[in-house]
Structure formats: C-alpha cells, structure tokens
Design an enzyme around this catalytic site. Structure first.
Site, mmCIF file in Angstrom:
data_model
loop_
_atom_site.group_PDB
_atom_site.id
_atom_site.type_symbol
_atom_site.label_atom_id
_atom_site.label_comp_id
_atom_site.label_asym_id
_atom_site.label_seq_id
_atom_site.Cartn_x
_atom_site.Cartn_y
_atom_site.Cartn_z
ATOM 1 N N CYS A 141 0.905 -1.051 0.016
ATOM 2 C CA CYS A 141 0.020 0.080 -0.086
ATOM 3 C C CYS A 141 0.752 0.948 -0.221
ATOM 4 O O CYS A 141 2.244 1.004 -0.167
ATOM 5 C CB CYS A 141 -0.853 -0.110 1.182
ATOM 6 S SG CYS A 141 -0.352 0.315 2.726
ATOM 7 N N HIS A 182 15.273 -13.558 11.087
ATOM 8 C CA HIS A 182 15.242 -13.477 12.750
ATOM 9 C C HIS A 182 13.639 -13.721 13.305
ATOM 10 O O HIS A 182 13.348 -14.128 14.216
ATOM 11 C CB HIS A 182 15.568 -12.161 13.035
ATOM 12 C CG HIS A 182 16.902 -12.024 13.208
ATOM 13 N ND1 HIS A 182 17.596 -10.987 13.692
ATOM 14 C CD2 HIS A 182 17.936 -12.950 12.572
ATOM 15 C CE1 HIS A 182 19.172 -11.260 13.703
ATOM 16 N NE2 HIS A 182 19.374 -12.189 12.972
#
Ligand code: RB5
Length: 146
Positions: free
Chosen positions: A68, A101
């Site tokens: 977006c 991670h």
C-alpha cells in the site's frame, strides 16, 4: 525454503508495482495468486490484504507480498491474522532480517516510499532468505496471542 506459491495483494497505493513483482516471480517459476486490486482507482486496503493473509495462513501459498502507500495499513491488516507475521520493509537488509530472525511470512512494501527497483530487490531477498531458527524460534513462537 523452496518457494513455489506466493499470494499478492495491494491497494491503489501499491498497484503501480504489482505487475512488475508478478513478472519477477513468474520468471522464477513461482505460481502467483493475485488478489488485486487491478487498477489505481481508490479502494480500501483491508479488502485486498485480508484475502492474501488468509491464503498464506491456510498454507495455500508459501509466502505473501502486500503493498500500500505506506505499507502500514497493509501490515496492520495482515497482522490481525494470528498465523501471519507481516514485516514492513524498506531496505534489503530489513527484508533479509524479517526472514532470518522473525520468520516473516508476508512482506509489506511501502510503495510510495521505495523505488520499484528497490521493491523488486526486497522481494528477491525476501523469497530467497531462510529463517535461522535457533534462539529466534522461541521468540517467534511467543508472538501469537492464542
Ligand atoms: C491510500 O491513500 C493510503 O492511505 C494507503 O495506501 C496506505 O498508505 C495506508 O496505510
């Protein structure tokens, strides 16, 4: 992770980059599930992001890509789904870290704040980087509220 299927969705703020991303994925023999939007006409981003999140959450696709204008509305919508870890990324390093991670399963791209070239590089990095596991596994398991 061998990525075979990817879901993609955006609002009018991200539409300008969607086709180039799809072309990149198709050229890598990845099957793309396109949830729109399909023009730059103004729409409400949750209408196009929730279907992507559901698709990834239900494991119909391996990863998702959402766009977006700021990347925030898309990420916020996707992250309402308990099985989704959507990462807002604006550098290649963040895209890599989101996978390494956080085991992010969706990348949220702020299309009005990154170039198309950078968006494509982030997608390449996101889909080719593996979760490192180890100490990160325990942390990721604690993210969901259920
Ligand atoms: C649309 O103008 C814009 O608000 C949207 O693309 C996004 O930035 C929302 O978070």
């Amino acid at each position: 992770m061998n990525i075979k299927k990817i879901a993609i969705g955006c609002d009018h703020g991200g539409f300008a980059y969607k086709d180039a991303i799809i072309e990149l994925l198709v050229n890598q023999d990845i099957e793309v599930f396109d949830f729109g939007t399909d023009s730059d006409a103004s729409v409400d981003y949750p209408d196009f992001i929730h279907p992507v999140a559901e698709n990834v959450e239900n494991e119909n696709t391996d990863l998702g890509i959402i766009l977006c204008g700021s990347g925030n509305g898309a990420a916020m919508s996707a992250n309402k789904h308990q099985g989704i870890r959507a990462a807002l990324c604006w550098t290649e390093e963040l895209a890599a870290l989101a996978r390494q991670h956080n085991n992010a399963n969706i990348i949220s791209i702020p299309a009005r704040f990154v170039s198309k070239e950078l968006a494509l590089e982030m997608v390449k990095t996101f889909i080719s980087t593996d979760f490192e596991g180890g100490r990160h596994e325990r942390r990721v398991e604690k993210i969901s509220c259920i």
